[in-house]
Motif scaffolding. Structure first.
Motif, PDB file in Angstrom:
ATOM      1  N   VAL A  28       3.330  48.898  37.576  1.00 41.86           N
ATOM      2  CA  VAL A  28       4.331  48.100  36.854  1.00 41.86           C
ATOM      3  C   VAL A  28       4.388  48.544  35.394  1.00 41.86           C
ATOM      4  N   VAL A  29       3.216  48.648  34.784  1.00 42.32           N
ATOM      5  CA  VAL A  29       3.180  49.008  33.361  1.00 42.32           C
ATOM      6  C   VAL A  29       3.647  50.456  33.156  1.00 42.32           C
ATOM      7  N   ARG A  30       3.394  51.312  34.152  1.00 43.62           N
ATOM      8  CA  ARG A  30       3.834  52.703  34.043  1.00 43.62           C
ATOM      9  C   ARG A  30       5.366  52.808  34.105  1.00 43.62           C
ATOM     10  N   ASN A  31       5.970  52.011  34.999  1.00 44.16           N
ATOM     11  CA  ASN A  31       7.443  52.007  35.081  1.00 44.16           C
ATOM     12  C   ASN A  31       8.048  51.676  33.728  1.00 44.16           C
ATOM     13  N   LEU A  32       7.443  50.682  33.089  1.00 50.19           N
ATOM     14  CA  LEU A  32       7.924  50.265  31.774  1.00 50.19           C
ATOM     15  C   LEU A  32       7.702  51.370  30.735  1.00 50.19           C
ATOM     16  N   GLY A  33       6.488  51.947  30.755  1.00 55.59           N
ATOM     17  CA  GLY A  33       6.139  53.005  29.806  1.00 55.59           C
ATOM     18  C   GLY A  33       7.064  54.197  29.928  1.00 55.59           C
ATOM     19  N   ASP A  34       7.366  54.602  31.182  1.00 58.28           N
ATOM     20  CA  ASP A  34       8.272  55.735  31.413  1.00 58.28           C
ATOM     21  C   ASP A  34       9.640  55.466  30.802  1.00 58.28           C
ATOM     22  N   PHE A  35      10.132  54.255  31.042  1.00 57.25           N
ATOM     23  CA  PHE A  35      11.464  53.916  30.535  1.00 57.25           C
ATOM     24  C   PHE A  35      11.487  53.944  29.005  1.00 57.25           C
ATOM     25  N   ILE A  36      10.477  53.321  28.389  1.00 55.33           N
ATOM     26  CA  ILE A  36      10.455  53.257  26.923  1.00 55.33           C
ATOM     27  C   ILE A  36      10.271  54.656  26.333  1.00 55.33           C
ATOM     28  N   LYS A  37       9.411  55.445  26.941  1.00 55.46           N
ATOM     29  CA  LYS A  37       9.133  56.800  26.446  1.00 55.46           C
ATOM     30  C   LYS A  37      10.389  57.686  26.535  1.00 55.46           C
ATOM     31  N   VAL A  38      11.129  57.561  27.623  1.00 56.03           N
ATOM     32  CA  VAL A  38      12.289  58.424  27.829  1.00 56.03           C
ATOM     33  C   VAL A  38      13.483  57.970  26.975  1.00 56.03           C
TER      34      VAL A  38
ATOM     35  N   VAL B 130      10.579  57.671  21.784  1.00 60.56           N
ATOM     36  CA  VAL B 130      10.304  59.013  22.320  1.00 60.56           C
ATOM     37  C   VAL B 130       8.993  59.591  21.760  1.00 60.56           C
ATOM     38  N   HIS B 131       8.698  59.315  20.476  1.00 55.59           N
ATOM     39  CA  HIS B 131       7.528  59.929  19.851  1.00 55.59           C
ATOM     40  C   HIS B 131       6.273  59.052  19.910  1.00 55.59           C
ATOM     41  N   THR B 132       6.395  57.843  20.438  1.00 65.57           N
ATOM     42  CA  THR B 132       5.229  56.955  20.520  1.00 65.57           C
ATOM     43  C   THR B 132       4.404  57.310  21.759  1.00 65.57           C
ATOM     44  N   PRO B 133       3.066  57.410  21.635  1.00 69.61           N
ATOM     45  CA  PRO B 133       2.257  57.699  22.833  1.00 69.61           C
ATOM     46  C   PRO B 133       2.450  56.604  23.877  1.00 69.61           C
ATOM     47  N   ILE B 134       2.569  57.039  25.125  1.00 78.22           N
ATOM     48  CA  ILE B 134       2.858  56.084  26.209  1.00 78.22           C
ATOM     49  C   ILE B 134       1.719  55.061  26.345  1.00 78.22           C
ATOM     50  N   SER B 135       0.478  55.497  26.042  1.00 78.66           N
ATOM     51  CA  SER B 135      -0.660  54.570  26.184  1.00 78.66           C
ATOM     52  C   SER B 135      -0.554  53.415  25.187  1.00 78.66           C
ATOM     53  N   ALA B 136       0.041  53.677  24.015  1.00 75.27           N
ATOM     54  CA  ALA B 136       0.214  52.612  23.019  1.00 75.27           C
ATOM     55  C   ALA B 136       1.197  51.555  23.532  1.00 75.27           C
TER      56      ALA B 136
ATOM     57  N   LEU C 279      -0.559  49.562  26.212  1.00 78.90           N
ATOM     58  CA  LEU C 279      -1.571  48.660  25.641  1.00 78.90           C
ATOM     59  C   LEU C 279      -0.937  47.381  25.088  1.00 78.90           C
ATOM     60  N   MET C 280       0.204  47.528  24.422  1.00 78.12           N
ATOM     61  CA  MET C 280       0.886  46.358  23.845  1.00 78.12           C
ATOM     62  C   MET C 280       1.221  45.333  24.943  1.00 78.12           C
ATOM     63  N   PHE C 281       1.817  45.838  26.022  1.00 75.82           N
ATOM     64  CA  PHE C 281       2.217  44.915  27.096  1.00 75.82           C
ATOM     65  C   PHE C 281       0.997  44.361  27.832  1.00 75.82           C
ATOM     66  N   LEU C 282      -0.046  45.194  27.993  1.00 72.51           N
ATOM     67  CA  LEU C 282      -1.247  44.731  28.699  1.00 72.51           C
ATOM     68  C   LEU C 282      -1.957  43.635  27.910  1.00 72.51           C
ATOM     69  N   LEU C 283      -1.984  43.776  26.589  1.00 76.28           N
ATOM     70  CA  LEU C 283      -2.647  42.758  25.758  1.00 76.28           C
ATOM     71  C   LEU C 283      -1.946  41.404  25.883  1.00 76.28           C
TER      72      LEU C 283
ATOM     73  N   LEU D  72      -1.825  55.922  33.514  1.00 78.55           N
ATOM     74  CA  LEU D  72      -1.492  57.219  32.908  1.00 78.55           C
ATOM     75  C   LEU D  72      -1.563  58.374  33.913  1.00 78.55           C
ATOM     76  N   LEU D  73      -1.907  58.059  35.184  1.00 82.31           N
ATOM     77  CA  LEU D  73      -2.203  59.137  36.125  1.00 82.31           C
ATOM     78  C   LEU D  73      -0.975  59.919  36.600  1.00 82.31           C
ATOM     79  N   PHE D  74       0.161  59.264  36.749  1.00 82.66           N
ATOM     80  CA  PHE D  74       1.354  60.019  37.168  1.00 82.66           C
ATOM     81  C   PHE D  74       1.772  60.970  36.051  1.00 82.66           C
ATOM     82  N   GLU D  75       2.123  62.199  36.451  1.00 82.73           N
ATOM     83  CA  GLU D  75       2.501  63.188  35.426  1.00 82.73           C
ATOM     84  C   GLU D  75       3.822  62.823  34.762  1.00 82.73           C
ATOM     85  N   SER D  76       4.763  62.348  35.578  1.00 83.27           N
ATOM     86  CA  SER D  76       6.090  62.007  35.040  1.00 83.27           C
ATOM     87  C   SER D  76       6.723  60.957  35.925  1.00 83.27           C
ATOM     88  N   VAL D  77       7.902  60.536  35.514  1.00 82.38           N
ATOM     89  CA  VAL D  77       8.622  59.545  36.309  1.00 82.38           C
ATOM     90  C   VAL D  77       9.006  60.116  37.681  1.00 82.38           C
TER      91      VAL D  77
END
Lengths: 365, 67
Positions: A100-110, A114-120, A123-127, A317-322
């Motif tokens: 779930v969090v990865r789906n969100l991260g992919d969307f925000i990153k793409v 664009v320049h924010t690390p996906i883990s950041a 982390l925001m949503f997980l907290l 973070l395990l999936f390479e890409s969307v």
């Protein structure tokens, strides 16, 4: 053990928000690619399947009221084998939260940061979700009760504004209709999101009345809404283009001019999606935390929810890409989800029948 | 990697102090440290470019049993 109380309306909204969560944004492109102009039928079929599978869980939990799926594993399969199956459910809930969090991260990153690390971003949503989990099931239910009606109304207002671009020609020339073949090629939707609702069995013990109606209605309404969304995307974007888009609804909202002063309605769509994802993430994280508490007989949720972030973050973070995420989903989602939604609950039902049969024999002896 | 280890140590120390102050049981402390350690190992495996890929493990398991 938490002593929360949820109304049937809250349970209905929890089910609706959980089922719609990530799916209404991600699913349309994939199933339109597979089923073309008949894609809107797929969510209806999958919803029917979801209701049948939900009936199995409801039957199982009605035999042992007040117990969630992990407690049922422990009760019916004994402390050792039950613990093993309980751990399998924990893996499922944690994996689900990570996806779930990865789906969100992919969307925000793409699309957005664009320049924010996906883990950041993760982390925001997980907290935030961990904090909701610490506060408990009632808080998640109240949050859902507050947000979901607003989100659904706002989303549909924006979506109806998009109908300006509707064209029946977008459906293209009619192809031959092979329902079973279409269902087989789009089988991932049977797993994600409809089998994933097994997560909500962790909330069953808290529902005071009309659990069956609220849960089944939640799945049914979600299926109808996803089907409507796919139908509208088909009519506005068209078969060819929407099957090549990862987030057709976002692209649609970005491109369509609504009027001379209303612009960039994709921001509203994004906000709706972020809120829906936060609810789904909170529910799956809560299920994982509650599962750990039940398996290890603990009391405090705070020190379970926080270290869960340590596990969910790297897994997300395990999936390479969307693309690899979509590929994995297409290949394995149905089988993986079915194991937790059908195989284990069916095994539990069979064990409960055997146990019930054995009890009178023991009493007679 | 150094950042990860630093975060891990800070988390373990801070959470243990908080748990001791709030009177948490030994079991709760153990579960907290165990979960954080599993997460730390998973994260370290990604940083060291030999990820313990749970998605791949699930895929292999399904392939083994079904295909």
């Amino acid at each position: 053990m938490e002593t929360a109380r949820l109304s049937s309306w809250q349970m209905f909204l929890l089910t609706l928000a959980f089922t719609l969560g990530t799916s209404f944004f991600i699913i349309p492109g994939g199933i339109i690619g597979n089923a073309k102009e008949y894609a809107w039928l797929i969510p209806l079929g999958a919803g029917l399947y979801g209701i049948v599978v939900a009936a199995l869980w409801l039957y199982l939990t009605s035999r042992y009221p007040g117990l969630g799926i992990i407690q049922l594993c422990l009760k019916l399969l004994g402390p050792k084998i039950g613990f093993l199956f309980g751990c399998l459910y924990l893996v499922f809930f944690i994996q689900l939260a990570a996806w779930v969090v990865r789906n969100l991260g992919d969307f925000i990153k793409v699309n957005l940061l664009v320049h924010t690390p996906i883990s950041a971003v993760h982390l925001m949503f997980l907290l935030v979700s961990a904090y909701t989990v610490i506060l408990g099931a009632e808080t998640i239910a109240m949050l859902t009760e507050f947000l979901t009606p607003v989100l659904v109304i706002v989303f549909w207002i924006v979506f109806f504004l998009m109908l300006k671009g509707w064209d029946w020609a977008n459906f293209g020339p009619a192809q031959e209709f092979h329902p079973w073949q279409l269902m087989a090629t789009s089988k991932q939707i049977f797993g994600f999101p409809f089998s994933e609702t097994v997560c909500l069995t962790m909330f069953f013990p808290f529902v005071q009345q009309r659990l069956k109606t609220s849960f089944i209605a939640g799945i049914g309404v979600a299926a109808i809404l996803i089907s409507l969304i796919v139908f509208f995307v088909l009519g506005i974007v068209g078969v060819y283009r929407s099957s090549h888009l990862t987030y057709p609804i976002f692209t649609l909202a970005q491109e369509l001019p609504f009027s001379f002063f209303i612009e960039h309605l994709e921001v509203i769509i994004c906000l709706v999606w972020f809120c829906a994802i936060s609810i789904k993430l909170s529910i799956s994280m809560y299920s994982a935390a509650a599962g750990i508490i039940q398996l290890f007989h603990l009391k405090n949720r705070t020190f379970i929810a926080l270290p869960l972030i340590w596990i969910i973050l790297p897994i997300s973070l395990l999936f390479e890409s969307v693309i690899s995420n979509i590929e994995w989903d297409r290949k394995y989602s149905f089988a993986f989800d079915s194991f937790y939604a059908i195989v284990i609950p069916a095994l539990l039902v069979i064990v409960s029948w055997i146990r019930k049969k054995q009890l009178p024999d023991i009493n007679q002896a | 990697m150094i950042m990860l280890i630093a975060f891990y140590v800070v988390y373990i120390v801070a959470s243990t102090i908080t748990m001791v102050r709030s009177g948490a049981s030994v079991k709760e402390k153990t579960v907290n440290i165990a979960l954080a350690t599993i997460g730390g190992v998973l994260y370290a495996s990604i940083i060291l470019r030999h990820p313990i890929d749970t998605n791949q493990i699930i895929g292999w398991t399904i392939d083994f049993f079904i295909h």
